[in-house]
Write a protein that holds these residues in place. Structure first.
Motif, PDB file in Angstrom:
ATOM      1  N   ILE A  87       0.873  -1.175   0.000  1.00  0.00           N
ATOM      2  CA  ILE A  87       0.000   0.000   0.000  1.00  0.00           C
ATOM      3  C   ILE A  87       0.906   1.218   0.000  1.00  0.00           C
ATOM      4  N   SER A  88       0.947   1.922  -1.120  1.00  0.00           N
ATOM      5  CA  SER A  88       1.967   2.960  -1.266  1.00  0.00           C
ATOM      6  C   SER A  88       1.409   4.348  -1.547  1.00  0.00           C
ATOM      7  N   GLU A  89       0.071   4.507  -1.452  1.00  0.00           N
ATOM      8  CA  GLU A  89      -0.479   5.831  -1.678  1.00  0.00           C
ATOM      9  C   GLU A  89       0.071   6.816  -0.640  1.00  0.00           C
ATOM     10  N   ALA A  90       0.455   7.986  -1.099  1.00  0.00           N
ATOM     11  CA  ALA A  90       1.098   8.966  -0.212  1.00  0.00           C
ATOM     12  C   ALA A  90       0.210   9.368   0.954  1.00  0.00           C
ATOM     13  N   GLU A  91      -1.118   9.347   0.762  1.00  0.00           N
ATOM     14  CA  GLU A  91      -2.015   9.807   1.817  1.00  0.00           C
ATOM     15  C   GLU A  91      -1.973   8.930   3.064  1.00  0.00           C
ATOM     16  N   HIS A  92      -1.447   7.708   2.931  1.00  0.00           N
ATOM     17  CA  HIS A  92      -1.350   6.833   4.098  1.00  0.00           C
ATOM     18  C   HIS A  92      -0.181   7.227   5.002  1.00  0.00           C
ATOM     19  N   THR A  94       2.967   6.406   4.911  1.00  0.00           N
ATOM     20  CA  THR A  94       4.000   5.407   5.168  1.00  0.00           C
ATOM     21  C   THR A  94       5.328   5.849   4.560  1.00  0.00           C
ATOM     22  N   HIS A  95       6.403   5.205   4.985  1.00  0.00           N
ATOM     23  CA  HIS A  95       7.737   5.544   4.476  1.00  0.00           C
ATOM     24  C   HIS A  95       7.787   5.425   2.963  1.00  0.00           C
ATOM     25  N   PHE A  96       7.330   4.302   2.448  1.00  0.00           N
ATOM     26  CA  PHE A  96       7.414   4.092   1.001  1.00  0.00           C
ATOM     27  C   PHE A  96       6.468   5.008   0.241  1.00  0.00           C
ATOM     28  N   GLY A  97       5.321   5.327   0.854  1.00  0.00           N
ATOM     29  CA  GLY A  97       4.402   6.252   0.207  1.00  0.00           C
ATOM     30  C   GLY A  97       5.014   7.633   0.056  1.00  0.00           C
ATOM     31  N   LEU A  98       5.734   8.064   1.067  1.00  0.00           N
ATOM     32  CA  LEU A  98       6.337   9.392   1.048  1.00  0.00           C
ATOM     33  C   LEU A  98       7.580   9.463   0.165  1.00  0.00           C
ATOM     34  N   THR A  99       8.217   8.308  -0.081  1.00  0.00           N
ATOM     35  CA  THR A  99       9.411   8.300  -0.934  1.00  0.00           C
ATOM     36  C   THR A  99       9.092   7.977  -2.389  1.00  0.00           C
ATOM     37  N   ARG A 102       6.326   2.753  -5.721  1.00  0.00           N
ATOM     38  CA  ARG A 102       5.034   2.290  -6.240  1.00  0.00           C
ATOM     39  C   ARG A 102       4.718   0.886  -5.737  1.00  0.00           C
ATOM     40  N   GLY A 103       3.455   0.562  -5.759  1.00  0.00           N
ATOM     41  CA  GLY A 103       3.033  -0.797  -5.477  1.00  0.00           C
ATOM     42  C   GLY A 103       3.067  -1.626  -6.750  1.00  0.00           C
ATOM     43  N   PRO A 104       2.878  -2.936  -6.656  1.00  0.00           N
ATOM     44  CA  PRO A 104       2.917  -3.792  -7.843  1.00  0.00           C
ATOM     45  C   PRO A 104       1.650  -3.683  -8.678  1.00  0.00           C
ATOM     46  N   GLN A 320      -6.515 -12.379 -28.561  1.00  0.00           N
ATOM     47  CA  GLN A 320      -5.471 -11.385 -28.360  1.00  0.00           C
ATOM     48  C   GLN A 320      -5.093 -11.333 -26.891  1.00  0.00           C
ATOM     49  N   GLU A 321      -3.808 -11.129 -26.634  1.00  0.00           N
ATOM     50  CA  GLU A 321      -3.355 -11.012 -25.249  1.00  0.00           C
ATOM     51  C   GLU A 321      -3.857  -9.693 -24.663  1.00  0.00           C
ATOM     52  N   ARG A 322      -4.139  -9.699 -23.364  1.00  0.00           N
ATOM     53  CA  ARG A 322      -4.611  -8.510 -22.683  1.00  0.00           C
ATOM     54  C   ARG A 322      -3.443  -7.771 -22.036  1.00  0.00           C
ATOM     55  N   GLY A 323      -3.693  -6.534 -21.616  1.00  0.00           N
ATOM     56  CA  GLY A 323      -2.666  -5.757 -20.946  1.00  0.00           C
ATOM     57  C   GLY A 323      -2.637  -6.041 -19.455  1.00  0.00           C
ATOM     58  N   ASP A 324      -2.000  -5.154 -18.703  1.00  0.00           N
ATOM     59  CA  ASP A 324      -1.909  -5.293 -17.252  1.00  0.00           C
ATOM     60  C   ASP A 324      -3.083  -4.562 -16.599  1.00  0.00           C
ATOM     61  N   ALA A 325      -3.217  -4.724 -15.309  1.00  0.00           N
ATOM     62  CA  ALA A 325      -4.303  -4.075 -14.574  1.00  0.00           C
ATOM     63  C   ALA A 325      -3.749  -3.406 -13.329  1.00  0.00           C
ATOM     64  N   ARG A 326      -4.516  -2.449 -12.835  1.00  0.00           N
ATOM     65  CA  ARG A 326      -4.092  -1.698 -11.659  1.00  0.00           C
ATOM     66  C   ARG A 326      -4.751  -2.259 -10.406  1.00  0.00           C
ATOM     67  N   ILE A 327      -3.957  -2.465  -9.365  1.00  0.00           N
ATOM     68  CA  ILE A 327      -4.490  -2.919  -8.087  1.00  0.00           C
ATOM     69  C   ILE A 327      -4.979  -1.712  -7.307  1.00  0.00           C
ATOM     70  N   ARG A 328      -6.259  -1.731  -6.935  1.00  0.00           N
ATOM     71  CA  ARG A 328      -6.842  -0.646  -6.162  1.00  0.00           C
ATOM     72  C   ARG A 328      -6.651  -0.906  -4.679  1.00  0.00           C
ATOM     73  N   GLN A 329      -6.102   0.043  -3.927  1.00  0.00           N
ATOM     74  CA  GLN A 329      -5.938  -0.106  -2.491  1.00  0.00           C
ATOM     75  C   GLN A 329      -7.212   0.263  -1.737  1.00  0.00           C
TER      76      GLN A 329
END
Length: 335
Positions: A87-92, A94-99, A102-104, A320-329
């Motif tokens: 969970i890397s959204e800046a609003e949380h 956290t250390h990684f959010g502030l730096t 990104r999340g996977p 056809q192959e599909r693209g990637d998707a975004r994980i919603r926190q």
């Protein structure tokens, strides 16, 4: 939570620890943490405690390393291994959010989980609940069981009612299994005819539970994701989405975020769907499917897959192959 078994990697995750009344930093801190975590897991296993290990996937830091973590926790008797996205959204805050870490993406998370298959048993249905949550996944009932309410509770244990419910559940499981077996034969035949015996695709499912396709597209706050092939319909995770129907009306501005959340899927199985989201999904290359409403999920997914392979073989559609998707926190839900 065990995010590493290599102190060099651990030093990139944990800035410091508090040990023997002092702050320790760097690789030494990670080494102490690692040794204590392994000791704790071994002691739990020795006492017969079923232990679930959580690991947070941090792209570029421990993503490939989590395969080794899985191997090491299995060696020490872990019952389940839950690999969850950062969970890397800046609003949380956290250390990684502030730096800016990104999340996977959905495919990055799935790739690591797939690479761990055969190791410690994987948990793919995690909702990242609070550690003290009470109730069902997605249904927190903690407020019903606060300490001040315990003495007021009248506990009634009806053994006959419990047995009747268990018999009902078992009958449902048998029916679900038989439906899957019947559908597998059709999926196998169709994939072979289409020359797609190695084909695997992802399918999103709107469900309220009971193992069935039984939810309206607009009422879904998450979709279950299944990887479908001629051999099986395998649950591989879930995706949180913004609620489309709010106050009885569809919120069209929510559609792009929903599409992004299931963008790697070839189809979405629902009990019902409106014209606008149906057109939006088709435009994005995701097939909306209502034909299997209220059927068991695995049967529905396999039947859709058989039909998909048949259409590919006839030339009606091109795979056809599909693209990637975004994980919603987190996602917007109705009040």
């Amino acid at each position: 939570t065990i995010n590493m078994v290599d102190p060099e990697i651990g030093a990139k995750i944990y800035p410091w620890i508090f040990w023997n009344h002092q702050r320790v930093t760097g690789v030494e801190a990670a080494r102490i943490l690692h040794e204590q975590q392994m000791k704790g897991l071994e002691m739990l296993t020795a006492r017969g405690v079923l232990t679930k290990i959580n690991s947070v996937l941090i792209p570029g830091i421990n993503d490939e390393h989590l395969i080794e973590v899985n191997r090491e926790v299995k060696k020490r008797g872990a019952f389940l291994h839950n690999i969850m996205p950062l969970i890397s959204e800046a609003e949380h805050g956290t250390h990684f959010g502030l730096t800016g870490q990104r999340g996977p993406t959905a495919q990055e998370l799935k790739a690591v989980q797939d690479a761990c298959m055969g190791g410690a048993n994987l948990m793919r249905h995690c909702r990242q609940c609070r550690a003290d949550a009470v109730g069902l996944l997605g249904e927190d009932r903690s407020e019903e069981f606060t300490l001040d309410k315990i003495e007021e509770m009248d506990i009634v244990y009806d053994i006959d009612k419990r047995r009747a419910y268990q018999e009902k559940v078992e009958a449902e499981r048998q029916a679900q299994h038989q439906a899957k077996v019947d559908a597998l034969a059709d999926a196998l035949d169709a994939s072979l005819i289409a020359g797609q015996e190695d084909l695997k695709v992802l399918v999103a499912v709107a469900t309220e539970g009971q193992g069935r396709v039984n939810q309206h597209f607009g009422h879904a706050t998450e979709f279950q994701i299944f990887e479908v092939s001629r051999k099986e319909a395998l649950f591989v995770g879930h995706r949180r989405v913004d609620l489309y129907c709010q106050g009885g009306y569809g919120e069209d501005e929510q559609l792009p975020s929903i599409v992004n959340a299931i963008n790697d899927c070839h189809a979405v199985l629902v009990s019902k769907i409106g014209a606008c989201p149906r057109d939006e999904l088709k435009a994005a290359g995701i097939e909306p499917v209502e034909e299997y409403a209220h059927e068991f999920i695995e049967k529905a997914a396999l039947n859709w897959f058989a039909d998909y392979c048949t259409r590919v073989a006839s030339g009606a559609i091109v795979h056809q192959e599909r693209g990637d998707a975004r994980i919603r926190q987190g996602a917007v839900m109705a009040a």
